[in-house]
Design an enzyme around this catalytic site. Structure first.
Site, mmCIF file in Angstrom:
data_model
loop_
_atom_site.group_PDB
_atom_site.id
_atom_site.type_symbol
_atom_site.label_atom_id
_atom_site.label_comp_id
_atom_site.label_asym_id
_atom_site.label_seq_id
_atom_site.Cartn_x
_atom_site.Cartn_y
_atom_site.Cartn_z
ATOM 1 N N CYS A 32 47.262 42.286 33.024
ATOM 2 C CA CYS A 32 47.452 42.234 34.477
ATOM 3 C C CYS A 32 47.839 43.616 35.026
ATOM 4 O O CYS A 32 48.819 44.212 34.581
ATOM 5 C CB CYS A 32 48.557 41.219 34.776
ATOM 6 S SG CYS A 32 49.158 41.270 36.467
ATOM 7 N N TYR A 41 39.562 42.507 43.333
ATOM 8 C CA TYR A 41 39.696 41.034 43.234
ATOM 9 C C TYR A 41 38.964 40.356 44.392
ATOM 10 O O TYR A 41 38.366 39.300 44.222
ATOM 11 C CB TYR A 41 41.179 40.626 43.250
ATOM 12 C CG TYR A 41 41.878 40.841 41.925
ATOM 13 C CD1 TYR A 41 41.979 39.807 40.995
ATOM 14 C CD2 TYR A 41 42.426 42.072 41.599
ATOM 15 C CE1 TYR A 41 42.620 39.997 39.779
ATOM 16 C CE2 TYR A 41 43.066 42.278 40.378
ATOM 17 C CZ TYR A 41 43.159 41.236 39.476
ATOM 18 O OH TYR A 41 43.786 41.431 38.269
#
Ligand SMILES: N[C@@H](CCC(=O)N[C@@H](CS)C(=O)NCC(=O)O)C(=O)O
Length: 321
Positions: A56, A193
């Protein structure tokens, strides 16, 4: 005993819904406390724990800053498995992926167990990073941009001079850093994203255009062998951008369809800046695990990559200096 509440709409990324126009909107983080003198959370040695994924980018920001500030003895760390499934992020007790840890504090199975232990009616997503207070057994903060600010100053009075002096958000550069964060976050960090999770052509096309326009702007800022984005010192701006750029060629070009250009062939100044930090500063290299990064994205988003095949390239995953 009543049946456990079904939280799969919060933990299973395959059940995540986009907006009516197919665009992806990230929810705000819920736990927003600070570590400070006189508050509930005081700076103390070994009181705090950081739950992260190497995959992440937001969690990796906090890992890098922890290391740059020499906070290893103050904040312990656990790494989850990169294979985020229907229950969200699992610990190694459930999925013993190489490099993943068990939860040393409570032997939790998933990150969601920690959230639900603190807030049984929690309605947000079960995200990493989580900054955890071992004393009060609660979440201090789950927003990386705030956790890195906490790490930047909260422990300074307990740190050796060399680490106390590291300042990633110095007064003299605050205005410039804020200004850059304001467009780098939506257009690059979260922009990839928004491109990757879009479910309509329009939303994807708009997002990918914004990603590359913003990269063009960064390339211009770094032109002429500039070592850092703001001023002539390492700041949080470098850390925040770097975690996205290091994932760009191995993941975002393919998995998130950000393929107008790649970094290694399309952005020479960004590429050099990225490699300099990776090869010359152990805080960046040691917090980067390409196996976790690639496996996470290609395995964990079955709506984007149903076969879960992880591509072999690019080779090498990062070029030498
Ligand atoms: N605002 C958060 C965002 C963190 C975030 O979205 N983390 C992702 C991983 S890259 C996550 O844990 N997602 C799990 C999920 O949405 O189920 C931060 O910057 O700390």
């Amino acid at each position: 005993m009543s049946a456990p509440t079904d939280v799969s709409h919060q933990s299973d990324i395959a059940k995540m819904k986009t907006e009516a126009d197919g665009s992806f909107k990230r929810l705000d983080a819920s736990f927003r406390n600070f570590i400070q003198k006189g508050g509930q959370f005081e700076a103390e040695r070994d009181r705090y724990h950081l739950y992260v994924s190497y995959a992440c980018p937001w969690a990796t920001r906090t890992l890098i800053v922890r290391k740059l500030k020499g906070l290893e003895d103050f904040v312990s760390v656990s790494v989850v498995s990169p294979r985020m499934g229907t229950n969200g992020w699992p610990f190694a007790s459930v999925d013993p992926f190489p490099g993943a840890d068990i939860d040393p504090l409570y032997n939790s199975q998933h990150i969601k167990d920690l959230y639900l232990s603190v807030a049984p009616n929690y309605s947000g997503r079960f995200t990493v990073p989580v900054l955890w207070d071992k004393k009060d057994k609660t979440i201090v903060n789950n927003e990386s941009s705030e956790i890195i600010r906490i790490f930047n100053t909260a422990f300074n009075h307990l740190l050796p001079k060399e680490y106390a002096e590291v300042d990633l958000y110095p007064d003299s550069l605050k205005a410039k850093i804020d200004e850059l964060n304001e467009w780098i976050y939506p257009n690059i960090n979260n922009g990839v994203y928004r491109a990757g999770f879009a479910t309509s052509q329009e939303a994807y096309s708009a997002a990918v255009k914004q990603v590359f326009e913003a990269l063009d702007k960064v390339e211009a800022i770094l032109a002429g062998d500039k070592k850092y984005i703001v001023g002539d010192q390492l700041t949080e701006c470098d850390v925040r951008l770097w975690v996205t750029i290091i994932r760009f060629d191995p993941v975002y070009v393919g998995h998130f369809k950000c393929n107008i250009r790649d970094i290694r062939n399309g952005y020479p100044s960004i590429h050099k800046w990225m490699k300099d930090l990776y090869w010359n500063d152990p805080a960046f290299k040691d917090c980067t695990n390409f196996d976790h990064i690639k496996t996470h994205y290609y395995w964990s988003h079955p709506s984007i990559n149903p076969t879960r095949i992880v591509p072999v390239g690019p080779v090498p995953v990062i070029e030498p200096l």
